[in-house]
Design an enzyme around this catalytic site. Structure first.
Site, mmCIF file in Angstrom:
data_model
loop_
_atom_site.group_PDB
_atom_site.id
_atom_site.type_symbol
_atom_site.label_atom_id
_atom_site.label_comp_id
_atom_site.label_asym_id
_atom_site.label_seq_id
_atom_site.Cartn_x
_atom_site.Cartn_y
_atom_site.Cartn_z
ATOM 1 N N CYS A 186 0.825 -1.094 -0.117
ATOM 2 C CA CYS A 186 -0.104 -0.023 0.002
ATOM 3 C C CYS A 186 0.882 1.332 -0.069
ATOM 4 C CB CYS A 186 -0.900 0.002 1.103
ATOM 5 S SG CYS A 186 -1.963 -1.478 1.106
ATOM 6 N N HIS A 237 -2.713 6.990 1.663
ATOM 7 C CA HIS A 237 -3.231 5.598 1.305
ATOM 8 C C HIS A 237 -4.779 5.504 1.592
ATOM 9 C CE1 HIS A 237 -4.085 1.481 0.970
ATOM 10 N NE2 HIS A 237 -3.989 1.272 2.157
ATOM 11 N N ASN A 294 -10.521 0.052 -1.163
ATOM 12 C CA ASN A 294 -8.896 0.252 -0.921
ATOM 13 C C ASN A 294 -8.361 -0.656 -1.894
ATOM 14 O OD1 ASN A 294 -6.534 -0.734 -0.145
ATOM 15 N ND2 ASN A 294 -6.953 -1.095 2.055
#
Length: 322
Positions: free
Chosen positions: A113, A250, A280
């Site tokens: 990430c 993120h 995500n």
């Protein structure tokens, strides 16, 4: 002094939209639970055979077209991903072939990430060498292929997508400073681990595990450490929090981003988010959010902070000035 200038950006997501209600048909969850805990309403999922290299290629093409630069002018391609097409050839090599970028070399970078931040920092060093006129940094993930759809603690978060930036040489680069950290812990977040052999037998073949995470531990790690990291990093750069025009974190979880904003005493209007509609998307989230920002306003005179975190536990920031 030669630096890196972000000449253009682009992003691409698969066309299939998966809602929380769609997920509730295959996972023990509800729309209400997902929205209240994560802020995620929909995510894009690759259901028509597009792999990571396909998403990466399409995002890169958009960035190249916007800059009016041909693929054969690109000197290098860095793809950040932890959901590659395979171990070899690299996803970057497949993108190079797809683009027809015959003069470029490429490699994959895996910090999950935090990938886009690490990829951009790495590319900056190559640009500063003076040997390359153009370079591509692409963050691309097909997280859906790594999910265990019986694990609601992980599956509800993730979506697929890709974002790209095209860099060029400039005496006035956009990258003001960077700071990176790694604290290895394979128990917090892991995906695609390949176990070594325990014996020689005809039924031994490579097996990888699905994505898994300790969600509560990840949340606590981020909300406790990332605000301090951001404050300390900006202090080193001689920049006040209030001087940052946009924060691009993120896109893990909207509630997590809201908590970081609260800890920093910064208005959520300064935080660029796409997690509500894209979920995500791991390393691609920051790259896509940056492109959405870059495509919607003139960033001249603005300061943008990119902060990535994840991968049990890797994190870092880059300060951009336009």
């Amino acid at each position: 002094m030669i630096g890196s200038k972000i000449l253009s950006s682009g992003h691409y997501v698969p066309e299939d939209i998966v809602t929380n209600d769609d997920l509730a048909k295959v996972v023990d969850t509800t729309d209400e639970w997902i929205v209240s805990h994560t802020g995620i309403k929909t995510r894009r999922v690759s259901l028509k055979g597009e792999n990571t290299s396909d998403l990466a290629t399409k995002a890169a093409k958009i960035a190249l077209e916007r800059a009016g630069v041909s693929a054969d002018e690109v000197g290098f391609i860095i793809v950040t991903t932890f959901t590659p097409d395979g171990l070899a050839p690299s996803t970057a090599a497949l993108v190079q072939k797809n683009l027809g970028a015959g003069n470029a070399w490429g490699f994959d970078l895996s910090t999950a990430c935090a990938g886009f931040v690490f990829g951009l920092a790495t590319a900056d060093k190559f640009m500063k060498s003076g040997d390359y006129k153009y370079g591509l940094v692409i963050s691309a993930e097909v997280n859906s292929k790594m999910m265990d759809f019986t694990d609601r603690t992980s599956t509800v978060f993730f979506g697929d997508g890709a974002g790209a930036v095209l860099l060029t040489q400039s005496e006035e680069g956009n990258i003001v400073g960077e700071e990176m950290h790694t604290k290895g812990d394979e128990k917090v977040v892991h995906s695609g681990r390949i176990a070594p052999l325990s014996s020689l037998s005809s039924d031994n073949y490579p097996k990888i595990d699905a994505f898994a995470q300790e969600g509560r531990q990840v949340y606590e790690e981020v909300t406790m450490n990332i605000p301090n990291h951001i404050q300390n990093f900006l202090k080193i750069q001689g920049v006040e929090l209030d001087d940052v025009d946009y924060f691009v974190l993120h896109q893990a979880n909207l509630r997590m981003i809201e908590k970081v904003a609260e800890s920093l005493e910064q208005d959520m209007d300064k935080f660029v988010t796409n997690v509500e509609e894209y979920g995500n998307s791991s390393s691609a989230g920051i790259a896509m959010a940056f492109d959405q920002l870059n495509s919607s306003i003139n960033l001249t005179g603005k300061k943008v902070l990119l902060t990535g975190f994840g991968a049990g536990f890797t994190y870092g920031s880059i300060l951009l000035s336009f």
